[in-house]
Design an enzyme around this catalytic site. Structure first.
Site, PDB file in Angstrom:
ATOM      1  CG  ASP A  16     -38.902   3.785  51.494  1.00  0.00           C
ATOM      2  OD1 ASP A  16     -37.984   3.177  50.914  1.00  0.00           O
ATOM      3  OD2 ASP A  16     -38.751   4.357  52.593  1.00  0.00           O
ATOM      4  N   GLY A  19     -36.375  -2.697  48.406  1.00  0.00           N
ATOM      5  CA  GLY A  19     -35.205  -3.501  48.780  1.00  0.00           C
ATOM      6  C   GLY A  19     -35.532  -4.423  49.938  1.00  0.00           C
ATOM      7  NE  ARG A  29     -31.047  -2.540  47.785  1.00  0.00           N
ATOM      8  CZ  ARG A  29     -31.836  -1.842  48.598  1.00  0.00           C
ATOM      9  NH1 ARG A  29     -32.174  -2.346  49.770  1.00  0.00           N
ATOM     10  NH2 ARG A  29     -32.277  -0.658  48.251  1.00  0.00           N
ATOM     11  CG  HIS A  33     -35.618  -1.716  42.703  1.00  0.00           C
ATOM     12  ND1 HIS A  33     -36.157  -0.860  43.640  1.00  0.00           N
ATOM     13  CD2 HIS A  33     -34.289  -1.803  43.007  1.00  0.00           C
ATOM     14  CE1 HIS A  33     -35.194  -0.429  44.453  1.00  0.00           C
ATOM     15  NE2 HIS A  33     -34.070  -0.997  44.099  1.00  0.00           N
ATOM     16  CB  THR A  62     -30.810  14.785  43.886  1.00  0.00           C
ATOM     17  OG1 THR A  62     -31.435  15.127  45.121  1.00  0.00           O
ATOM     18  CG2 THR A  62     -31.476  15.579  42.791  1.00  0.00           C
ATOM     19  CG  LEU A 127     -53.207   9.791  36.575  1.00  0.00           C
ATOM     20  CD1 LEU A 127     -53.471  10.536  37.881  1.00  0.00           C
ATOM     21  CD2 LEU A 127     -53.040   8.301  36.886  1.00  0.00           C
ATOM     22  NE  ARG A 189     -36.053   8.999  56.149  1.00  0.00           N
ATOM     23  CZ  ARG A 189     -35.941   7.785  56.652  1.00  0.00           C
ATOM     24  NH1 ARG A 189     -35.958   7.595  57.958  1.00  0.00           N
ATOM     25  NH2 ARG A 189     -35.808   6.725  55.866  1.00  0.00           N
ATOM     26  CB  SER A 191     -36.892  11.371  51.690  1.00  0.00           C
ATOM     27  OG  SER A 191     -36.838  10.559  52.804  1.00  0.00           O
TER      28      SER A 191
HETATM   29  C1  FPP Z   1     -37.213   2.866  47.174  1.00  0.00           C
HETATM   30  O1  FPP Z   1     -37.106   1.595  47.739  1.00  0.00           O
HETATM   31  C2  FPP Z   1     -37.405   2.757  45.744  1.00  0.00           C
HETATM   32  C3  FPP Z   1     -36.630   3.259  44.747  1.00  0.00           C
HETATM   33  C4  FPP Z   1     -35.383   4.020  44.953  1.00  0.00           C
HETATM   34  C5  FPP Z   1     -36.934   3.016  43.335  1.00  0.00           C
HETATM   35  C6  FPP Z   1     -38.364   3.192  42.962  1.00  0.00           C
HETATM   36  C7  FPP Z   1     -38.556   2.495  41.705  1.00  0.00           C
HETATM   37  C8  FPP Z   1     -39.673   1.845  41.354  1.00  0.00           C
HETATM   38  C9  FPP Z   1     -40.868   1.785  42.186  1.00  0.00           C
HETATM   39  C10 FPP Z   1     -39.695   1.165  40.069  1.00  0.00           C
HETATM   40  C11 FPP Z   1     -40.729   1.666  39.131  1.00  0.00           C
HETATM   41  C12 FPP Z   1     -40.765   3.112  38.917  1.00  0.00           C
HETATM   42  C13 FPP Z   1     -41.022   3.690  37.722  1.00  0.00           C
HETATM   43  C14 FPP Z   1     -41.255   5.140  37.675  1.00  0.00           C
HETATM   44  C15 FPP Z   1     -41.098   2.930  36.477  1.00  0.00           C
HETATM   45  P1  FPP Z   1     -35.751   1.188  48.419  1.00  0.00           P
HETATM   46  O2  FPP Z   1     -34.910   0.478  47.426  1.00  0.00           O
HETATM   47  O3  FPP Z   1     -35.126   2.382  49.026  1.00  0.00           O
HETATM   48  O4  FPP Z   1     -36.214   0.198  49.507  1.00  0.00           O
HETATM   49  P2  FPP Z   1     -35.506  -0.050  50.905  1.00  0.00           P
HETATM   50  O5  FPP Z   1     -35.740   1.189  51.713  1.00  0.00           O
HETATM   51  O6  FPP Z   1     -36.235  -1.228  51.425  1.00  0.00           O
HETATM   52  O7  FPP Z   1     -34.069  -0.307  50.647  1.00  0.00           O
END
Ligand code: FPP
Length: 236
Positions: A16, A19, A29, A33, A62, A127, A189, A191
């Site tokens: 988490d 963004g 954002r 990622h 989801t 792993l 959380r 989630s």
């Molecule tokens: C949550 O951060 C993150 C995600 C919804 C995407 C997770 C994706 C990656 C870590 C990329 C690599 C993953 C793989 C499996 C190749 P957020 O965008 O909700 O952050 P925020 O809470 O700060 O908005």
């Protein structure tokens, strides 16, 4: 890492804060990622080297489909490109990749990249990386209940066969319980992440955003895990 440190058998990682990491630096954002991918790759190599046997990663819930279409499209493309082009390290490190989640409504090109990496790593036994993509615990429990109902209807099982252990073995994958859930970014959380598997897990909520969750931060998490007193409901 000190050799005496106990490594959890199964780690759950809620990645988490991508963004916020980007926004605080004045970036889009999506940059968060992208940076997270580099962090994740190095962490997987580190976990494999330390002897972690299972790691479940929350990549996309989801509920994440409720995000802005542009961000969802970006993430789907990112997943596809990463699985197709940036997952060589899993083959080198003998990591086995599995996916948990519903296939609907994931785009075909993403599903193809997922199926390919699963097939290519199916004989690896270091792993196990369980990537939760379009995943939700509620959905997993419902899907398992439906699977067992069908087995019952077809005469393959009797009601007495449905034990806690049998239910667990019929979730998306037959994985051992999660020992340690790490959620970055300071949010407290779960989630909808692997609720059945994490029922006796220890929890750790570091403040750092996921892109900054490097080996040093992982070492701190392990140190904290080693300070926990796990009793599983019993008395010591
Ligand atoms: C949550 O951060 C993150 C995600 C919804 C995407 C997770 C994706 C990656 C870590 C990329 C690599 C993953 C793989 C499996 C190749 P957020 O965008 O909700 O952050 P925020 O809470 O700060 O908005």
């Amino acid at each position: 890492m000190n050799n005496k440190v106990e490594v959890p058998n199964h780690i759950g990682l809620i990645m988490d804060g991508n963004g916020r990491w980007a926004q605080e630096r004045g970036f889009a954002r999506t940059i968060g990622h992208k940076t997270a991918v580099a962090t994740l790759k190095d962490l997987c190599i580190y976990m494999a080297d330390l002897g972690v046997r299972y790691a479940s990663l929350y990549a996309f819930s989801t509920e994440n489909f409720k995000r802005d279409n542009k961000e969802v499209d970006f993430l789907m493309n990112l997943f596809m490109n990463v699985f197709n082009k940036e997952f060589n390290f899993v083959k080198e490190k003998k990591i086995r990749v599995l996916f948990s989640g519903r296939r609907e409504p994931l785009p075909n090109n993403v599903l193809k990249s997922m199926d390919k990496i699963v097939e290519e790593t199916k004989n690896n036994n270091d792993l196990v990386l369980n990537i939760c993509l379009n995943y939700g615990s509620h959905a997993e429990i419902i899907d398992t209940a439906k699977k067992l109902c069908n087995m019952y209807k077809n005469g393959e099982i009797e009601l007495k066969d449905i034990t806690e252990d049998f239910f667990q073995r019929n979730l998306y994958h037959d994985l051992p319980p999660i020992d340690y859930v790490i959620r970055t970014s300071g949010e407290l959380r779960l989630s909808n992440f692997m609720m059945y598997q994490a029922s006796y897990a220890e929890f750790y909520f570091p403040k750092v955003y996921f892109p900054d969750f490097n080996r040093k931060e992982f070492d701190k998490a392990l140190e904290e895990y080693n300070n926990r007193d796990r009793r599983f409901g019993g008395i010591k």
